[in-house]
Design an enzyme around this catalytic site. Sequence first.
Site, mmCIF file in Angstrom:
data_model
loop_
_atom_site.group_PDB
_atom_site.id
_atom_site.type_symbol
_atom_site.label_atom_id
_atom_site.label_comp_id
_atom_site.label_asym_id
_atom_site.label_seq_id
_atom_site.Cartn_x
_atom_site.Cartn_y
_atom_site.Cartn_z
ATOM 1 N N THR A 631 0.920 -1.800 -0.286
ATOM 2 C CA THR A 631 0.307 -0.250 -0.142
ATOM 3 C C THR A 631 1.393 1.201 0.147
ATOM 4 O O THR A 631 0.831 2.514 -0.616
ATOM 5 C CB THR A 631 -1.029 -0.102 1.260
ATOM 6 O OG1 THR A 631 0.071 0.049 2.108
ATOM 7 C CG2 THR A 631 -2.726 -1.032 0.944
ATOM 8 N N GLU A 702 0.892 11.707 0.335
ATOM 9 C CA GLU A 702 1.496 12.640 -0.212
ATOM 10 C C GLU A 702 2.926 12.992 -0.309
ATOM 11 O O GLU A 702 3.397 13.865 -1.174
ATOM 12 C CB GLU A 702 0.865 14.654 0.392
ATOM 13 C CG GLU A 702 -1.179 14.538 0.897
ATOM 14 C CD GLU A 702 -0.955 15.210 1.101
ATOM 15 O OE1 GLU A 702 -1.914 15.953 1.236
ATOM 16 O OE2 GLU A 702 -0.964 14.705 2.669
HETATM 17 MO MO1 MOS Z 1 -4.464 15.762 2.266
HETATM 18 S S1 MOS Z 1 -4.413 17.752 0.716
HETATM 19 O O1 MOS Z 1 -4.327 16.684 2.824
HETATM 20 O O2 MOS Z 1 -6.041 15.605 2.660
#
Ligand code: MOS
Length: 743
Positions: A631, A702
């Site tokens: 994942t 991210e």
């Molecule tokens: Mo992320 S843009 O902090 O869900």
Amino acid sequence: MIGQALDRVDGPFKVTGRATYAYEHWEAGQPLYGSVVGATIGRGRIARIDTHRAGRSPGVHRVLTSHDLPAQGTPDPSLPFEFWRAHPVMSGPDVDHYGEAVALVVAATVEQARAAADLVDVEYTVEPGSFDFAAGLEQAYVPAGPIYGIVPVATAVGDFEAGFGSSPVTIDERYTTPYELSQPMEPHACLAVPDGEDLIVYVSTQIVDAARASMASTLRMDPERIHVVAPYVGGGFGSKLRIHAEAILAAFAARALRRPVKIALTRQQIFQLTGVRPTSDQRVRLGAQRDGRLVAIAHEATMATNRHWEYIEPTAATTRSLYAAPNRLTSHRLMPLDVLRGEDVRAPGEAPGLLAVESAMDELAVELGMDPVELRIRNEPSVDPERGVPFSERRLVGCLREGARRFGWERRVATPASVRDGQWLIGHGMAAGIRGHFQAPTTARVRLAADGRAVVETDMTDIGTGTYTILTQVAADGLGLAPDRVRVELGRSEYPVGAGSGGSWGAANSSTAVHRACLALREKLVATACADTRSVLHGSDPARATFADGRVSIEGVSEALSEIVARNHPNGVEADGATVAMTDDPNYRDYSIHSYGAHFVEVAVDADTAEIRLRRMLGVFSAGRALNSRTARSQLIGGMIWGAGAALEEEAVVDARSGAFVTRDLANYLVPVHADIPEIDAVVLDGYDGKANVLGAKGLGELGICGAGAAVANAVFNATGVRVRDFPITLEKVMPGLPPLVS
Ligand code: MOS
């Protein structure tokens, strides 16, 4: 167990259609359908609104306008994260951006609701609005901040101007990035069901507790009377950190009509009713010695904001921790416009910020005639260059070296536009990535039943990231159980409260909470067994207990957990675990805690048409311990693909006359599709960041996008000799600079 590539435990539910999303809960009975009517002006007031025709349209039960809604709560600015604040919708005649909700039609079918929505007749008093970011940049102001309540708006270290002025080699460039939207696969949707005085809210949200708090304060209800249900969420990418018109209006309509009401935004409405990553204009200045050592670094970002709803994307924030340089400057300014409200979108801050900074570093490497990997290694700081505190676990150089080795970087030709493959100009580029790691208060409960099975409960969400799976692994590991003896229950406001999925904090937070709950549970079980005359462990030393295969062992003697529980806690035994806010954790004060990446990209650019094709993408990352190698890799690859999109495709275009986004569907708002993505790989370095948390895990959801787009841009430069500083790099920006054809 932790770190293994365990198959997604929710996979079978998803592929067999048993995973129910917000719009798909039928247990409440036949709902009514709502359709939101959006304003067709960018700034002004509703002068008159006529709902008679819509109200008489077939199947329509009710048309709601601001006149029909009770008074709503207003956002409480003392709550640092906007996600928990009230989100008033249709609260008066003012329109502050194009597409803002002005009416809701509720009908028996979705088709009837949408047909009637077209019959709502609205007359506006139009006021002149400001919609053009580039036209009025001098009006930008410095916001008060801090960003998210914790990140300073501006920093200065040393004397930037003096350092920059005395540097023998300098770069001073402006980079611009467009508006972007999150655009998750599952649209924003809500089914609100009245239940006596209570309200059950099935909603697509990243943070259950924020959805509940925000709805309660907007609707002026007791939060205890709102029950949020979000077991499955089809992506959010920031756009579901907070709730929007669909949730508030479904709730009001359901309460008014005493019926379940559901609303899903259309894809077009997502471009009007959620939030947008602000367009940015970034000035980056780098001053260096001839050996590449940075003397001065400045990153100044100006971004759009809605005039009435200030949002500061932390675009320059992680530049503060990226490279060493004695003289430094970062700042954020906002340009007030009458456009859609700004919101967090996929790595808010780093995503656009690193496009600029990592392009500038490439420009500096070219100017110096130095290898760009070497340039970055030469500027590796020994402590956080602005805060002065040590890094917790910083392996940027490791990522750079490992990436260069795997990619075959040493074979790259530095001279731009000098490698050809038939009609294609071939280029190689790289960039570094960094992202802050956050911690937010999260609680989880673990219960062990008399049959030896464990249940994990937390209001954490799984937005497609793999939460069900990693929490299964963490609990299995913590209690010494096989993973099929663990069930994870998520996404309900009845469960222990957490910070949900956002800012890449979800996995580390919720895993740490689950791990701590397991430790507390182990302590209870061992204490019980050692004190129980019926147990073979009676009188043993609890400190020597180990847990494996569903049994607790002390010095060679063992007993099944199920026996201990059955004998002493026939109804099961449970314990809670929690994390605290980073502001309450001394590690976040004493250390600079980030995750890192290095990106390597090969592109081919058509020598005639400037068509850009990605050929290879490689990212090497360091984010502490990966909780599930599969994942983790999957998320990182997803992030790298966002980066490719940011570099080459994504751009929401505003009509400067109306403030409307004219790119309002996925045919015009381009995101990468399979055909755009080449051979791609993400490698995670083995790691453990004990300063981040006891599991050593940091966020990586991210991280993949951070720097990925700049590596693409730098590869395009290497292929063509054309430096595009206005993202995305579309072919009309590249073509005029292409080298003359060799026949
Ligand atoms: Mo992320 S843009 O902090 O869900």
